[in-house]
Enzyme design. Sequence first.
Site, PDB file in Angstrom:
ATOM      1  N   LYS A   1       9.858  51.561   8.966  1.00 12.52           N
ATOM      2  CA  LYS A   1      10.716  52.337   9.867  1.00 12.52           C
ATOM      3  C   LYS A   1      11.321  53.461   9.042  1.00 12.52           C
ATOM      4  CE  LYS A   1      14.884  51.005  11.554  1.00 12.52           C
ATOM      5  NZ  LYS A   1      15.876  50.374  12.462  1.00 12.52           N
TER       6      LYS A   1
ATOM      7  N   ARG B   1      16.656  44.603  18.296  1.00 17.25           N
ATOM      8  CA  ARG B   1      16.284  43.672  17.212  1.00 17.25           C
ATOM      9  C   ARG B   1      17.533  43.178  16.486  1.00 17.25           C
ATOM     10  NH1 ARG B   1      18.433  45.833  12.414  1.00 17.25           N
ATOM     11  NH2 ARG B   1      16.891  46.899  11.118  1.00 17.25           N
TER      12      ARG B   1
ATOM     13  N   GLY C   1      27.809  43.755  11.209  1.00 17.37           N
ATOM     14  CA  GLY C   1      28.135  45.155  10.949  1.00 17.37           C
ATOM     15  C   GLY C   1      27.931  45.581   9.506  1.00 17.37           C
ATOM     16  N   THR C   2      28.035  44.650   8.572  1.00 18.13           N
ATOM     17  CA  THR C   2      27.978  45.010   7.151  1.00 18.13           C
ATOM     18  C   THR C   2      26.531  45.099   6.678  1.00 18.13           C
ATOM     19  OG1 THR C   2      30.141  44.062   6.740  1.00 18.13           O
ATOM     20  CG2 THR C   2      28.705  44.282   4.839  1.00 18.13           C
ATOM     21  N   ASP C   3      26.084  46.343   6.474  1.00 18.24           N
ATOM     22  CA  ASP C   3      24.693  46.571   6.077  1.00 18.24           C
ATOM     23  C   ASP C   3      24.606  47.573   4.935  1.00 18.24           C
ATOM     24  OD1 ASP C   3      25.539  48.772   7.447  1.00 18.24           O
ATOM     25  OD2 ASP C   3      23.900  48.818   8.900  1.00 18.24           O
TER      26      ASP C   3
ATOM     27  N   ASN D   1      39.231  44.896  19.062  1.00 17.52           N
ATOM     28  CA  ASN D   1      38.648  46.072  18.410  1.00 17.52           C
ATOM     29  C   ASN D   1      39.766  46.896  17.802  1.00 17.52           C
ATOM     30  OD1 ASN D   1      36.289  47.581  17.762  1.00 17.52           O
ATOM     31  ND2 ASN D   1      36.963  49.154  19.199  1.00 17.52           N
TER      32      ASN D   1
ATOM     33  N   SER E   1      32.004  49.058  11.899  1.00 15.71           N
ATOM     34  CA  SER E   1      31.664  49.820  10.680  1.00 15.71           C
ATOM     35  C   SER E   1      32.823  49.758   9.694  1.00 15.71           C
ATOM     36  CB  SER E   1      31.309  51.258  11.054  1.00 15.71           C
ATOM     37  OG  SER E   1      32.224  51.768  11.994  1.00 15.71           O
TER      38      SER E   1
ATOM     39  N   LYS F   1      30.889  47.949   2.693  1.00 10.72           N
ATOM     40  CA  LYS F   1      31.380  47.564   4.024  1.00 10.72           C
ATOM     41  C   LYS F   1      31.829  46.107   4.003  1.00 10.72           C
ATOM     42  CE  LYS F   1      28.713  50.507   7.190  1.00 10.72           C
ATOM     43  NZ  LYS F   1      27.631  50.474   8.188  1.00 10.72           N
TER      44      LYS F   1
ATOM     45  N   HIS G   1      28.586  50.961  20.172  1.00  7.59           N
ATOM     46  CA  HIS G   1      27.243  50.992  20.762  1.00  7.59           C
ATOM     47  C   HIS G   1      26.533  49.643  20.644  1.00  7.59           C
ATOM     48  CE1 HIS G   1      23.475  52.856  21.941  1.00  7.59           C
ATOM     49  NE2 HIS G   1      22.886  52.330  20.880  1.00  7.59           N
TER      50      HIS G   1
HETATM   51  P1  NAD Z   1      29.755  52.590  16.678  1.00  7.18           P
HETATM   52  O1  NAD Z   1      30.193  53.807  15.939  1.00  7.18           O
HETATM   53  O2  NAD Z   1      29.257  52.736  18.052  1.00  7.18           O
HETATM   54  O3  NAD Z   1      30.978  51.525  16.718  1.00  7.18           O
HETATM   55  C1  NAD Z   1      31.743  51.277  15.563  1.00  7.18           C
HETATM   56  C2  NAD Z   1      32.641  50.081  15.807  1.00  7.18           C
HETATM   57  O4  NAD Z   1      33.385  49.824  14.603  1.00  7.18           O
HETATM   58  C3  NAD Z   1      33.685  50.317  16.891  1.00  7.18           C
HETATM   59  O5  NAD Z   1      33.977  49.078  17.502  1.00  7.18           O
HETATM   60  C4  NAD Z   1      34.884  50.829  16.105  1.00  7.18           C
HETATM   61  O6  NAD Z   1      36.098  50.647  16.795  1.00  7.18           O
HETATM   62  C5  NAD Z   1      34.792  49.941  14.883  1.00  7.18           C
HETATM   63  N1  NAD Z   1      35.435  50.497  13.697  1.00  7.18           N
HETATM   64  C6  NAD Z   1      35.331  51.758  13.222  1.00  7.18           C
HETATM   65  N2  NAD Z   1      36.031  51.878  12.072  1.00  7.18           N
HETATM   66  C7  NAD Z   1      36.578  50.649  11.843  1.00  7.18           C
HETATM   67  C8  NAD Z   1      37.420  50.137  10.805  1.00  7.18           C
HETATM   68  N3  NAD Z   1      37.814  50.892   9.797  1.00  7.18           N
HETATM   69  N4  NAD Z   1      37.773  48.836  10.894  1.00  7.18           N
HETATM   70  C9  NAD Z   1      37.369  48.027  11.914  1.00  7.18           C
HETATM   71  N5  NAD Z   1      36.580  48.479  12.913  1.00  7.18           N
HETATM   72  C10 NAD Z   1      36.199  49.766  12.874  1.00  7.18           C
HETATM   73  O7  NAD Z   1      28.711  51.886  15.725  1.00  7.18           O
HETATM   74  P2  NAD Z   1      27.565  50.845  16.129  1.00  7.18           P
HETATM   75  O8  NAD Z   1      26.300  51.595  16.356  1.00  7.18           O
HETATM   76  O9  NAD Z   1      28.074  49.919  17.147  1.00  7.18           O
HETATM   77  O10 NAD Z   1      27.361  50.077  14.731  1.00  7.18           O
HETATM   78  C11 NAD Z   1      28.332  49.151  14.275  1.00  7.18           C
HETATM   79  C12 NAD Z   1      27.969  48.692  12.870  1.00  7.18           C
HETATM   80  O11 NAD Z   1      26.743  47.952  12.912  1.00  7.18           O
HETATM   81  C13 NAD Z   1      27.733  49.820  11.875  1.00  7.18           C
HETATM   82  O12 NAD Z   1      28.362  49.463  10.652  1.00  7.18           O
HETATM   83  C14 NAD Z   1      26.231  49.842  11.694  1.00  7.18           C
HETATM   84  O13 NAD Z   1      25.839  50.349  10.426  1.00  7.18           O
HETATM   85  C15 NAD Z   1      25.916  48.367  11.842  1.00  7.18           C
HETATM   86  N6  NAD Z   1      24.524  48.043  12.183  1.00  7.18           N
HETATM   87  C16 NAD Z   1      23.989  46.940  11.602  1.00  7.18           C
HETATM   88  C17 NAD Z   1      22.687  46.573  11.883  1.00  7.18           C
HETATM   89  C18 NAD Z   1      22.095  45.328  11.267  1.00  7.18           C
HETATM   90  O14 NAD Z   1      20.906  45.096  11.410  1.00  7.18           O
HETATM   91  N7  NAD Z   1      22.893  44.494  10.660  1.00  7.18           N
HETATM   92  C19 NAD Z   1      21.918  47.330  12.784  1.00  7.18           C
HETATM   93  C20 NAD Z   1      22.505  48.437  13.388  1.00  7.18           C
HETATM   94  C21 NAD Z   1      23.820  48.782  13.088  1.00  7.18           C
END
Ligand code: NAD
Length: 332
Positions: free
Chosen positions: A78, A122, A231-233, A171, A210, A237, A149
């Site tokens: 990817k 996924r 969220g931690t990737d 949140n 994030s 983070k 998202h």
């Molecule tokens: P998004 O920008 O749509 O949403 C971000 C979320 O994090 C919101 O709920 C926001 O309020 C919250 N947020 C922002 N700053 C914050 C902080 N300092 N403390 C606590 N919460 C906070 O992003 P998304 O597309 O929903 O992605 C969320 C996370 O998931 C990202 O870190 C992204 O990199 C990660 N992600 C992980 C995978 C995986 O496979 N593990 C896949 C995709 C995305």
Amino acid sequence: MADGASAPANELVIVPEGMIPDILTREASFDAVEKVFAAMAAGEARNFPVVREAIGHEDALYGFKGGFDAVGGVLGLKAGGYWPHNLDRRGIINHQSTVFLFDPDTGRVKALVGGNYLTALRTAAASSVSIRHLARKDAKVLGMIGAGHQAKFQLRAAAETHAFEKVIGWNLHPEMLPGLAEVAREVGLPFEAVELPGMSEADVIITITSSFAPTLLADHVSPGTHLACMGTDTKGKQEVEAALLGRARVFCDEVAQSVSIGEAQHAVAEGLLSEGDVTQLGAVINGTHGGRGSDEEITLFDGTGVGLQDLAVADAIVKTAVAQGIATIVPL
Ligand code: NAD
């Protein structure tokens, strides 16, 4: 042609982003991710080192996640990343990616598949697979930390995987919670916004933010809870207090990623957990690890997101699109 070798397919299958929401189901994503986690734990599928670079243009982060699944016969990568100005400047989403699949017998390109919607499904499938295999069967309350998202995809998939009775959510930006409450309503579950200590009511908690500092503390989590930390990737983070991983039985998609870019990086750095304490979820799926040890144990899945998840789901998309006669097929 040598004995046993068949003529290679002379075609490239293209499934563009816009078609994928109509093709890809949560069920197919769940099956593909569950199978590839099992293949990883059996040593039959492996991820290649991830490349991630700031390209010095548009503030973009660009990279590759690749791998090979010998069981599924899936080889590919990817490519894509994060273009922070897309939405403001061009009206398209900031995360952009495309999956490339190759014929493992010849190295010839086989398929191009849009990777954006696929990534959300996924990722949601990974937490759902962990819920299926690690949560208590009598779990009733789903806790959501995050409302962006990905959170909406996570909630839909979790609600399809297990018969929850209620969703509670927190949140950092509470103005985003009504969007999550709307998804809960759509899947037929009552929703309640809570403060972080209120998460102790949850039987399963998904974290998908994030955040770079822990929000959920060990004392917010009750015995017997299953957590999917999604969220931690990235290095730095963090969503949950490291002490929680010290108390929990920790599972992951891939150990190397979990301890370097996942939630476990902090517990390992603080000496609360060692690499040997982290088990691949695939081992539970395969039956080589017993999974949850008791109803009181806290289980935690550290889902960092591996390339093989993307490839497995892309392969399922290609097969469906070809079977339905809706893929674009061009000669090589
Ligand atoms: P998004 O920008 O749509 O949403 C971000 C979320 O994090 C919101 O709920 C926001 O309020 C919250 N947020 C922002 N700053 C914050 C902080 N300092 N403390 C606590 N919460 C906070 O992003 P998304 O597309 O929903 O992605 C969320 C996370 O998931 C990202 O870190 C992204 O990199 C990660 N992600 C992980 C995978 C995986 O496979 N593990 C896949 C995709 C995305």
